[in-house]
Design an enzyme around this catalytic site. Sequence first.
Site, PDB file in Angstrom:
ATOM      1  N   SER A   1       0.859  -1.186   0.000  1.00 32.46           N
ATOM      2  CA  SER A   1       0.000   0.000   0.000  1.00 32.46           C
ATOM      3  C   SER A   1       0.888   1.226   0.000  1.00 32.46           C
ATOM      4  O   SER A   1       2.043   1.183   0.460  1.00 32.46           O
ATOM      5  CB  SER A   1      -0.886   0.031   1.244  1.00 32.46           C
TER       6      SER A   1
ATOM      7  N   TYR B   1      -3.490  -1.228  10.206  1.00 40.15           N
ATOM      8  CA  TYR B   1      -3.164  -1.258   8.782  1.00 40.15           C
ATOM      9  C   TYR B   1      -1.815  -0.591   8.538  1.00 40.15           C
ATOM     10  O   TYR B   1      -0.956  -1.124   7.822  1.00 40.15           O
ATOM     11  CB  TYR B   1      -4.260  -0.533   8.002  1.00 40.15           C
TER      12      TYR B   1
END
Length: 267
Positions: free
Chosen positions: A136, A149
Amino acid sequence: MELAGRCAVVTGGGHGIGRALAEELTARGARVVVADLNVERAQKVAARVGGIAAACDVGSQDAVNDLVASAEDAFGPVAVFCSNAGFSDTGDGLQVSAEDLRRIVDVNLLSHVWAAQAVLPGMLDRGAGWLIQTISSAALITGPSFMGYTLTKHGALGFAEWVALNYGHRGIQVTCLCPNAVNTGMLGRNEDDEDDEHDGAAGRPDLSALGEVVEPEDCARQALDAAQTGRFLALPHPRVGDSFLRKATDYDAWLARTNQRLQRMRE
């Protein structure tokens, strides 16, 4: 990176970027094992690409080992392993339970480790192998993502760097796909539209407020192009690389700007 007839595994392959990776790998000649927690979606994608489906919870080391064994039984030694499965936590990260924190660490971070442990010995014996990790932009430039996350994506990038540094000279190529916003089911894309040549634009939500939103097909193509040309980072959003450079140039200024931006977003 010659893919014709070679075995490739994609986790989280039933939808989004994973589905696109399975399709792109197939288009380049690979024989693909589509793994997903939702086996029905994996079966749908596998039927489309002429591969096989497997149910797999990447948060379990035993499940990852079983996946690799099944893939090798079906298509031979794993040449490409795409660690794509992942999820995001929600809410106030400081209040997260130990159980929830361990789950996201297992899925978003340790799954990469378990995959490498399962496939690297064979790749090293053969002198070649490709690890493609969907991480990401949050691994490079912390933004509005949640605590679990953020920490797991940073950790996954660190692990990928470690593998590249320690095994690159032995034929192991590591590529990290680090996109920002991608038009997947998380943003309202109807995954069942994929049978119509990825059309399905009708009825999709307006994503203009998110800035640049790329398609999963673009992510898959750029990830494989990067792997085939020996690049560590695949950045479908070029501005992520620009932001990463600004962050490295003046960390304190970057922290201050990002803090202000996040406060405005929360307001």
